[in-house]
Design a protein around this motif. Structure first.
Motif, mmCIF file in Angstrom:
data_model
loop_
_atom_site.group_PDB
_atom_site.id
_atom_site.type_symbol
_atom_site.label_atom_id
_atom_site.label_comp_id
_atom_site.label_asym_id
_atom_site.label_seq_id
_atom_site.Cartn_x
_atom_site.Cartn_y
_atom_site.Cartn_z
ATOM 1 N N PHE A 3 -26.092 30.462 34.523
ATOM 2 C CA PHE A 3 -26.796 29.499 33.676
ATOM 3 C C PHE A 3 -28.249 29.923 33.482
ATOM 4 O O PHE A 3 -28.766 29.959 32.356
ATOM 5 C CB PHE A 3 -26.740 28.108 34.314
ATOM 6 C CG PHE A 3 -25.780 27.167 33.650
ATOM 7 C CD1 PHE A 3 -24.408 27.356 33.781
ATOM 8 C CD2 PHE A 3 -26.227 26.098 32.902
ATOM 9 C CE1 PHE A 3 -23.513 26.496 33.178
ATOM 10 C CE2 PHE A 3 -25.346 25.231 32.291
ATOM 11 C CZ PHE A 3 -23.977 25.425 32.429
ATOM 12 N N GLU A 4 -28.903 30.215 34.590
ATOM 13 C CA GLU A 4 -30.323 30.574 34.539
ATOM 14 C C GLU A 4 -30.527 31.870 33.757
ATOM 15 O O GLU A 4 -31.509 32.002 33.005
ATOM 16 C CB GLU A 4 -30.867 30.704 35.961
ATOM 17 C CG GLU A 4 -30.925 29.363 36.696
ATOM 18 C CD GLU A 4 -31.234 29.519 38.182
ATOM 19 O OE1 GLU A 4 -31.274 30.686 38.653
ATOM 20 O OE2 GLU A 4 -31.406 28.475 38.856
ATOM 21 N N TYR A 5 -29.615 32.819 33.925
ATOM 22 C CA TYR A 5 -29.691 34.099 33.225
ATOM 23 C C TYR A 5 -29.596 33.887 31.704
ATOM 24 O O TYR A 5 -30.372 34.461 30.929
ATOM 25 C CB TYR A 5 -28.561 35.007 33.722
ATOM 26 C CG TYR A 5 -28.273 36.218 32.863
ATOM 27 C CD1 TYR A 5 -29.091 37.351 32.896
ATOM 28 C CD2 TYR A 5 -27.154 36.229 32.021
ATOM 29 C CE1 TYR A 5 -28.804 38.462 32.111
ATOM 30 C CE2 TYR A 5 -26.856 37.339 31.243
ATOM 31 C CZ TYR A 5 -27.687 38.452 31.296
ATOM 32 O OH TYR A 5 -27.405 39.546 30.510
ATOM 33 N N LEU A 6 -28.644 33.063 31.267
ATOM 34 C CA LEU A 6 -28.464 32.820 29.841
ATOM 35 C C LEU A 6 -29.631 32.039 29.252
ATOM 36 O O LEU A 6 -30.108 32.344 28.149
ATOM 37 C CB LEU A 6 -27.151 32.087 29.601
ATOM 38 C CG LEU A 6 -25.884 32.897 29.901
ATOM 39 C CD1 LEU A 6 -24.645 32.001 29.859
ATOM 40 C CD2 LEU A 6 -25.728 34.053 28.924
ATOM 41 N N ILE A 7 -30.114 31.056 29.983
ATOM 42 C CA ILE A 7 -31.261 30.274 29.497
ATOM 43 C C ILE A 7 -32.502 31.154 29.392
ATOM 44 O O ILE A 7 -33.276 31.056 28.430
ATOM 45 C CB ILE A 7 -31.499 29.060 30.407
ATOM 46 C CG1 ILE A 7 -30.353 28.049 30.233
ATOM 47 C CG2 ILE A 7 -32.843 28.392 30.089
ATOM 48 C CD1 ILE A 7 -30.325 26.944 31.252
ATOM 49 N N LYS A 8 -32.680 32.049 30.369
ATOM 50 C CA LYS A 8 -33.802 32.996 30.330
ATOM 51 C C LYS A 8 -33.708 33.873 29.083
ATOM 52 O O LYS A 8 -34.736 34.277 28.508
ATOM 53 C CB LYS A 8 -33.795 33.859 31.595
ATOM 54 C CG LYS A 8 -34.965 34.815 31.700
ATOM 55 C CD LYS A 8 -34.896 35.627 32.986
ATOM 56 C CE LYS A 8 -36.047 36.633 33.073
ATOM 57 N NZ LYS A 8 -35.967 37.445 34.313
ATOM 58 N N ASN A 9 -32.486 34.156 28.649
ATOM 59 C CA ASN A 9 -32.274 34.962 27.445
ATOM 60 C C ASN A 9 -32.169 34.103 26.177
ATOM 61 O O ASN A 9 -31.645 34.542 25.158
ATOM 62 C CB ASN A 9 -31.020 35.819 27.606
ATOM 63 C CG ASN A 9 -31.265 37.037 28.481
ATOM 64 O OD1 ASN A 9 -31.778 38.053 28.024
ATOM 65 N ND2 ASN A 9 -30.904 36.921 29.757
ATOM 66 N N LYS A 10 -32.659 32.875 26.294
ATOM 67 C CA LYS A 10 -32.761 31.943 25.163
ATOM 68 C C LYS A 10 -31.405 31.581 24.569
ATOM 69 O O LYS A 10 -31.240 31.432 23.363
ATOM 70 C CB LYS A 10 -33.694 32.502 24.086
ATOM 71 C CG LYS A 10 -35.132 32.695 24.575
ATOM 72 C CD LYS A 10 -36.071 33.121 23.473
ATOM 73 C CE LYS A 10 -37.498 33.235 24.013
ATOM 74 N NZ LYS A 10 -38.456 33.651 22.962
ATOM 75 N N ILE A 11 -30.431 31.439 25.468
ATOM 76 C CA ILE A 11 -29.104 30.959 25.082
ATOM 77 C C ILE A 11 -28.857 29.657 25.839
ATOM 78 O O ILE A 11 -28.744 29.649 27.065
ATOM 79 C CB ILE A 11 -28.008 31.989 25.429
ATOM 80 C CG1 ILE A 11 -28.248 33.302 24.678
ATOM 81 C CG2 ILE A 11 -26.622 31.430 25.110
ATOM 82 C CD1 ILE A 11 -27.392 34.457 25.163
ATOM 83 N N ASP A 40 -22.809 37.298 18.665
ATOM 84 C CA ASP A 40 -22.686 38.615 19.298
ATOM 85 C C ASP A 40 -23.665 38.769 20.456
ATOM 86 O O ASP A 40 -23.339 39.389 21.481
ATOM 87 C CB ASP A 40 -22.911 39.723 18.272
ATOM 88 C CG ASP A 40 -21.758 39.857 17.287
ATOM 89 O OD1 ASP A 40 -20.660 39.359 17.596
ATOM 90 O OD2 ASP A 40 -21.969 40.449 16.207
ATOM 91 N N LYS A 41 -24.853 38.192 20.311
ATOM 92 C CA LYS A 41 -25.823 38.227 21.408
ATOM 93 C C LYS A 41 -25.275 37.482 22.623
ATOM 94 O O LYS A 41 -25.389 37.959 23.762
ATOM 95 C CB LYS A 41 -27.151 37.600 20.972
ATOM 96 C CG LYS A 41 -28.179 37.525 22.092
ATOM 97 C CD LYS A 41 -29.454 36.802 21.665
ATOM 98 C CE LYS A 41 -30.400 36.632 22.853
ATOM 99 N NZ LYS A 41 -31.655 35.917 22.475
ATOM 100 N N ILE A 42 -24.669 36.327 22.387
ATOM 101 C CA ILE A 42 -24.103 35.525 23.483
ATOM 102 C C ILE A 42 -23.004 36.311 24.189
ATOM 103 O O ILE A 42 -22.977 36.397 25.428
ATOM 104 C CB ILE A 42 -23.531 34.203 22.918
ATOM 105 C CG1 ILE A 42 -24.647 33.352 22.311
ATOM 106 C CG2 ILE A 42 -22.805 33.424 24.021
ATOM 107 C CD1 ILE A 42 -24.139 32.263 21.371
ATOM 108 N N ILE A 43 -22.106 36.898 23.411
ATOM 109 C CA ILE A 43 -20.990 37.666 23.980
ATOM 110 C C ILE A 43 -21.506 38.855 24.777
ATOM 111 O O ILE A 43 -21.040 39.131 25.893
ATOM 112 C CB ILE A 43 -20.039 38.117 22.857
ATOM 113 C CG1 ILE A 43 -19.338 36.904 22.238
ATOM 114 C CG2 ILE A 43 -19.009 39.115 23.386
ATOM 115 C CD1 ILE A 43 -18.621 37.182 20.933
#
Length: 386
Positions: free
Chosen positions: A316-324, A374-377
């Protein structure tokens, strides 16, 4: 720029529809709300529709219309927003939950039947069961409907996620397998009215009752009064109701949005198929869709195989850090502090507990671009490879 998990889509037609009402004489209690109700009931194939200020209000009045009261029992899914259970509490009833099927994440009909058999022996059968069409995927309604006839309970479909979904080649909302179906028009739902909801039914009696309750329990109909009208101004409050009305401003937006619903669902379906095709890591289990159902794809939930709950938190934290912006739909209702007071045990709902540990809601909305997806994937695959 952050990619949200959900987002409304408003165009100039929507704006112009709202402006037209703003420039009109009636902002509320005019002709636009009845028009919206007719449009939705026609789209779904139900006889009647009542627009309300939220799906929560619709669920509450659905329970009231079915005369849920103190001493009654209502069952629903633990994997839902709390409103699916709160509506019974509002009426003074007791609430209980039926565990989910791990393949559909909806109420498991087999477990429902086993619970009903046990409840019948203990004289604790529910008055109402509220199946929740999670993420827009319809529950196995024909089986639940057969059980309702065998065990004598009413059905309210919580279809807050499922406007435009189909079951057995007919649209959710036709009330073929229920007394009442409820939709939500929150901004991240299939269409939006800002906030808003609707209850659909094929019963004239239920329709009249919900319509009465949404406006303070007040009537101008002579047949419902206890004496003759004193004049054309005359009205009576005949029971305790609520101010749950939808405005004409909201309804105008809803009518405009409804015209684009099929396009929205097509876009969401395309994006869902791309997720399923491109999430290749064995760590990600994508949704399964039964042959007899068509999801509206309100949400896209994957189940993640990780070594610990801490790893999920790190993801979760990794994705949020990457603005997802990812999310989790939902924390099991029975685990909230308010519901812990009722004595529910986690071990009674093993499938829901497993779901909570594994589930992750990925961004999905009609105007999500392929580039954003594609960024999310890519970020998910990168994390899983670590």
């Amino acid at each position: 720029m952050i990619i949200p998990y959900g987002r409304h889509e408003i165009d100039n037609d929507d704006v112009n529809s709202v402006v037209e009402v703003l420039e009109n004489k009636f902002l509320t209690q005019g002709d636009v709300v009845p028009e919206f109700e007719r449009e939705v009931s026609s789209f779904c194939g139900a006889h009647h529709a009542i627009a309300l200020n939220s799906a929560t209000s619709a669920l509450h009045l659905a329970c009231r219309a079915l005369e849920v009261k103190r001493g009654d029992i209502v069952w629903t899914s633990p994997i839902s927003f709390v409103a699916s259970a709160n509506c019974a509490i509002y009426c003074g009833a007791k609430i209980d939950f039926v565990d989910i099927n791990p393949n559909t994440n909806n109420i498991d009909p087999t477990l429902l039947k086993l619970k009903l058999i046990k409840a019948k022996k203990n004289n604790q059968l529910p008055k109402v069961v509220i199946p929740v069409h999670l993420c827009g995927l319809p529950c196995e309604m024909s089986t639940i409907w057969e059980l309702s006839k065998e065990f004598n309970f009413q059905i309210i479909e919580d279809a807050s996620h499922a406007l435009g979904a189909e079951y057995n080649s007919t649209r959710i909302g036709n009330c073929k397998y229920s007394s009442i179906t409820v939709f939500s028009f929150h901004p991240v739902k299939m269409i939006t009215t800002g906030e808003g909801g609707m209850a659909l039914t094929n019963s004239r009696e239920i329709y009249e009752r919900i319509k009465l309750l949404r406006s303070h329990g007040i009537t101008k109909e002579s047949k419902l009064m206890d004496k003759e009208k004193e004049g054309p101004w005359y009205y009576q409050q005949i029971e305790l109701g609520y101010n749950y009305r939808m405005t004409d401003i909201q309804a105008a937006l809803g009518i405009s949005q409804l015209k684009k619903l099929e396009k929205f669902i097509l876009n969401r379906s395309t994006l869902a198929e791309r997720y399923i095709k491109n999430l290749k890591s064995s760590k990600f289990k994508t949704p399964l869709i039964p042959n007899n159902a068509k999801s509206s794809w309100h949400l896209f939930v994957v189940k993640i195989s990780l070594n610990s709950f801490d790893e999920k938190r790190i993801l979760f934290e990794y994705l949020i850090k990457n603005k997802i912006q990812v999310n989790l739909h939902y924390i099991p209702i029975y685990s909230h502090p308010f519901y812990k007071n009722f004595g529910f045990k986690k071990e009674d709902f093993p499938n829901s507990e497993k779901y909570y540990k594994e589930a992750l809601t990925l961004p999905l909305f009609s105007n999500l671009s392929f580039l954003e997806q594609d960024k999310i994937i890519t970020k998910l695959e990168k994390f899983s490879n670590k």
